[in-house]
Structures are given as structure tokens and as C-alpha cells.
Design a protein around this motif. Sequence first.
Motif, mmCIF file in Angstrom:
data_model
loop_
_atom_site.group_PDB
_atom_site.id
_atom_site.type_symbol
_atom_site.label_atom_id
_atom_site.label_comp_id
_atom_site.label_asym_id
_atom_site.label_seq_id
_atom_site.Cartn_x
_atom_site.Cartn_y
_atom_site.Cartn_z
ATOM 1 N N ILE A 56 -0.308 6.112 -10.716
ATOM 2 C CA ILE A 56 -1.047 7.090 -9.992
ATOM 3 C C ILE A 56 -0.104 7.845 -9.111
ATOM 4 C CG2 ILE A 56 -2.989 7.030 -8.100
ATOM 5 C CD1 ILE A 56 -3.999 4.764 -9.485
ATOM 6 N N ALA A 57 0.751 7.098 -8.144
ATOM 7 C CA ALA A 57 1.397 7.398 -7.444
ATOM 8 C C ALA A 57 2.544 8.544 -7.831
ATOM 9 C CB ALA A 57 2.312 6.300 -6.592
ATOM 10 N N GLU A 58 3.120 8.303 -9.360
ATOM 11 C CA GLU A 58 4.026 9.340 -9.653
ATOM 12 C C GLU A 58 3.281 10.603 -10.442
ATOM 13 O OE1 GLU A 58 7.754 6.227 -11.047
ATOM 14 O OE2 GLU A 58 6.394 7.103 -12.595
ATOM 15 N N ALA A 59 2.136 10.473 -10.716
ATOM 16 C CA ALA A 59 1.249 11.305 -11.358
ATOM 17 C C ALA A 59 0.596 12.310 -10.283
ATOM 18 C CB ALA A 59 0.348 11.127 -12.267
ATOM 19 N N LEU A 60 0.279 11.628 -9.154
ATOM 20 C CA LEU A 60 -0.659 12.271 -8.084
ATOM 21 C C LEU A 60 0.148 12.475 -6.759
ATOM 22 C CD1 LEU A 60 -4.013 10.612 -8.958
ATOM 23 C CD2 LEU A 60 -3.168 13.022 -9.931
ATOM 24 N N PRO A 61 1.218 13.156 -6.691
ATOM 25 C CA PRO A 61 2.129 13.149 -5.472
ATOM 26 C C PRO A 61 1.389 13.383 -4.200
ATOM 27 C CG PRO A 61 2.611 14.739 -6.744
ATOM 28 C CD PRO A 61 1.757 13.877 -7.543
ATOM 29 N N TYR A 62 0.102 14.290 -4.395
ATOM 30 C CA TYR A 62 -0.551 14.560 -3.109
ATOM 31 C C TYR A 62 -1.566 13.816 -2.635
ATOM 32 C CZ TYR A 62 -3.571 15.599 -7.153
ATOM 33 O OH TYR A 62 -4.221 15.584 -8.398
ATOM 34 N N CYS A 63 -1.573 12.525 -3.464
ATOM 35 C CA CYS A 63 -2.420 11.362 -2.757
ATOM 36 C C CYS A 63 -1.618 10.335 -2.206
ATOM 37 C CB CYS A 63 -3.034 10.899 -4.066
ATOM 38 S SG CYS A 63 -4.370 12.072 -4.955
ATOM 39 N N SER A 64 -2.410 9.571 -1.231
ATOM 40 C CA SER A 64 -1.618 8.541 -0.448
ATOM 41 C C SER A 64 -2.220 7.637 -1.195
ATOM 42 C CB SER A 64 -2.213 8.638 0.989
ATOM 43 O OG SER A 64 -1.563 7.467 1.656
ATOM 44 N N VAL A 65 -1.276 6.630 -1.820
ATOM 45 C CA VAL A 65 -1.694 5.407 -2.894
ATOM 46 C C VAL A 65 -1.323 4.124 -2.005
ATOM 47 C CG1 VAL A 65 -1.746 4.441 -4.818
ATOM 48 C CG2 VAL A 65 -1.336 6.803 -4.644
ATOM 49 N N MET A 89 -1.159 18.290 -0.110
ATOM 50 C CA MET A 89 -0.992 17.463 1.045
ATOM 51 C C MET A 89 -1.541 16.109 0.745
ATOM 52 S SD MET A 89 0.657 19.160 3.604
ATOM 53 C CE MET A 89 0.202 18.408 5.225
ATOM 54 N N LYS A 90 -1.241 14.991 1.431
ATOM 55 C CA LYS A 90 -1.886 13.529 1.130
ATOM 56 C C LYS A 90 -2.965 13.653 1.688
ATOM 57 C CE LYS A 90 2.432 11.624 -0.034
ATOM 58 N NZ LYS A 90 2.590 10.788 -0.918
ATOM 59 N N SER A 91 -3.966 14.193 1.092
ATOM 60 C CA SER A 91 -5.323 14.571 1.677
ATOM 61 C C SER A 91 -6.404 13.444 0.852
ATOM 62 C CB SER A 91 -5.915 16.232 1.272
ATOM 63 O OG SER A 91 -5.779 16.198 -0.233
ATOM 64 N N MET A 92 -6.012 12.708 -0.039
ATOM 65 C CA MET A 92 -7.036 11.938 -0.565
ATOM 66 C C MET A 92 -6.351 10.655 -0.625
ATOM 67 S SD MET A 92 -9.276 13.537 -1.615
ATOM 68 C CE MET A 92 -10.181 12.879 -3.237
ATOM 69 N N THR A 93 -6.840 9.584 -0.211
ATOM 70 C CA THR A 93 -6.433 8.136 -0.233
ATOM 71 C C THR A 93 -7.099 7.181 -1.308
ATOM 72 O OG1 THR A 93 -8.052 7.538 1.167
ATOM 73 C CG2 THR A 93 -6.035 8.284 2.354
ATOM 74 N N ILE A 94 -6.070 6.690 -2.096
ATOM 75 C CA ILE A 94 -6.424 5.567 -2.885
ATOM 76 C C ILE A 94 -5.794 4.337 -2.774
ATOM 77 C CG2 ILE A 94 -6.069 5.172 -5.524
ATOM 78 C CD1 ILE A 94 -5.514 8.383 -5.830
ATOM 79 N N VAL A 95 -6.665 3.381 -2.954
ATOM 80 C CA VAL A 95 -6.286 2.101 -2.782
ATOM 81 C C VAL A 95 -6.178 1.330 -3.902
ATOM 82 C CG1 VAL A 95 -8.274 0.954 -2.106
ATOM 83 C CG2 VAL A 95 -6.547 -0.284 -1.384
ATOM 84 N N VAL A 96 -5.012 0.625 -4.436
ATOM 85 C CA VAL A 96 -5.290 -0.373 -5.616
ATOM 86 C C VAL A 96 -5.304 -1.904 -5.161
ATOM 87 C CG1 VAL A 96 -3.803 -1.120 -7.774
ATOM 88 C CG2 VAL A 96 -3.946 1.552 -7.193
ATOM 89 N N VAL A 97 -6.157 -2.460 -5.704
ATOM 90 C CA VAL A 97 -5.985 -3.881 -5.450
ATOM 91 C C VAL A 97 -5.540 -4.870 -6.587
ATOM 92 C CG1 VAL A 97 -7.588 -5.985 -4.508
ATOM 93 C CG2 VAL A 97 -8.359 -3.633 -4.026
ATOM 94 N N GLY A 98 -4.394 -5.630 -6.345
ATOM 95 C CA GLY A 98 -3.939 -6.598 -7.148
ATOM 96 C C GLY A 98 -2.396 -6.192 -7.288
ATOM 97 N N GLY A 99 -1.719 -7.438 -7.348
ATOM 98 C CA GLY A 99 -0.097 -7.234 -7.009
ATOM 99 C C GLY A 99 0.571 -7.752 -8.206
ATOM 100 N N GLY A 100 0.034 -8.112 -9.467
ATOM 101 C CA GLY A 100 0.532 -8.445 -10.712
ATOM 102 C C GLY A 100 0.937 -7.287 -11.650
ATOM 103 N N VAL A 101 1.109 -7.503 -12.837
ATOM 104 C CA VAL A 101 1.689 -6.443 -13.364
ATOM 105 C C VAL A 101 0.746 -5.166 -13.830
ATOM 106 C CG1 VAL A 101 1.325 -7.205 -15.757
ATOM 107 C CG2 VAL A 101 3.158 -5.872 -15.724
#
Length: 350
Positions: free
Chosen positions: A33-42, A12-24
Amino acid sequence: MTFFSQQNHPMMKSMTIVVVGGGVVGFSTAVCIAEALPYCSVTLIADRFTPDTTSDVAAGILICSPFPDIPLEQQQRWFKETIDHLLAIAQSEQASEAGVLLSSGWQIYKELPVDKVPFWSAFVLGFRIMTDRELKRFPDHKFGQAFTTVKCECSNYLPWMEKRFRKAGGQVVKQKVNDLEELSSQGYDVIVNCSGLGAKSLVGDSQVFPVRGQVLKVQAPWLQHFIRDGEGQSYIYPGMHSVTVGGTRQVDDWRLEVDPKDSQDILERCSSLEPSLSRARVLGESVGLRPSRKNVRVEREIVLLGNRQVPVVHNYGHGGWGVTLSWGTALEALGLVRKCLHERPPRARL
């Protein structure tokens, strides 16, 4: 049939991760992160997106100088992982949409370089020392290297990566983040800092400084090979729609306005390497501030934010090598995020 509650079902999407930065670097890290950890909300948060990032100004050619205090094996791995990732895209049907292409050419030197064979030479294609006959074309230069590498056009690549991120379930938010406490108060389990030059204020890193780069886009479709002066000051990079010519390396210079004197100097220097450029039509000029640091920062720490101990993974300070090391350092950051999650059991959500 067995039912699982949100807090104890690992999928389940039980862990939340935030990435700061919109560059490459930010989008590469968020995709990893999103592809490797589908159970996390990114979620990726940034105040600027393409075409208004430093990455958009970058020529995006995969070449690199070493950082002084990071093991060379680690830098080789970052370079190899990035070029392998981009080569796979270049050889796919996605290449034109993603803006990734092969680019062949020469890196030339007025004096013999300390490293005649750079640390990344085994990972580009067909690396070799230039012959005397090839060097005749550049009478002011004594030594050169010929090879094929990858060029990544971020005006295409960033929208393509954003689409890939959203497909993996990621969310994108346009918002300025002033400090990490703002993110902690929103309850994120892990914060990933890919803020580039913004890390100076976001996490108070006094080691980050700008190196101003100005480039021109010119129309010169007859040019097919890149030419780069080994000092990195002058370069000509043919791309999908235009040729990028540059550049400047102005340390601690925060000016974002185009400087006409710089443009004139760039055209004169590049025309001395490739005389036909004097007939090329200038399509545009742009300025970017490279987020520079003595050593790129890819590490994790626990930060006390309010009354919470929050794991923070840093991935910034790439300088002019953001595109070149983007996927490799993103994979490194992913490994650090995994460690944070492994050591931090999910908080129950009632």
C-alpha cells in the motif's frame, strides 16, 4: 504558480490508512500500500513484532495446500506473485539481509496423493516426480516430488520489510487494538485487518482457530536439501543459520509453551527420514499458533463504527501458508484498498 490545498491535491497525504498486524501478512500488505499509494499516509499498528510473531516460528518454505472454496486460479496467482517477489529478492544483493534463499529438496508420500502434480508446480523451479532410485532413500514412502523453491527466514525478512515500509513513508506503532472502533475514532479513512488469529476477537470471527506448531532449530550444516512428508507433519528445512525440524498440527490448541514430548517425537520422526539428525545439536525450540480458517479471508466490507461508515479490508486466516501467499494476498488487499479510496472522496480537513 498554482497552489493546492491539502484536501484536493491528489498527491498530498490526504487519505489515512491503518494496517493492523505485525506479521508477514501485515508488513507485506503495508509495504504494498505504502509503495503503490504515495499520496496516502499509512500506519501499521501491532502489539507484537519480530521476534515475537507467529511468522518468526514459521519455517517459511514456499509450499501450499489449496483452500477448498477459493478459485484455484486465484490461489495460483497468489502463489506465483509471492514466489516471483521472493525470487527477485533471492537473486539480488539484498538476499542475505532479507533472509531469502533458494531451497531444493523432496516432498515424499507414504500413499499416492490425490494430486500428483500440485497447483503450484509450474511456479517453483524444476518440478518433477522423483525416480525410483531417489525414493530408495525413503523406504516407507511410495511417491515423491523434487523441486527448488524459496525459503524466507522471517527473523531477517520482517526487519527488512519494516525498513522498506519506513522508507516508503510508513509509520509503525506498537499498541494493542481491542476493537475497530478505536481506529475509527482516530479518523482513519480505511482499516486493513491483517490480525491473523487476533481477528477472532478484533472482528468477532468465530471461523478462525489456532493450529499449534512446534519446531526445533538444530545445528546440522551438512544437510543441504529439505525433506517434507506430504502430510505436512514431519519436515526438515535447512536454512541460513540452522536447520528447522518439525512439527505438529494440533487443532484448537492454544498452548504456547514448548512440550518436551512433542520435541522428542519430532526428533524421532525426522531422524527416521534423515538418520544423521540424531547427532545434531539442538539450538532452540519454539511454538507458534497458525491463524487457521477453512478459507483465507481477503475481502472488503463497510462497517458502521460509531457514527461513521468505515471501509474495512480483511486479509487474514492463511493458516500455515502465511509466508507462501503473503505478497499475493497483499496485492489483492491493495486492489481492494484502491476500490475503497475510489468510492470514497477525501474528507476535507480544516
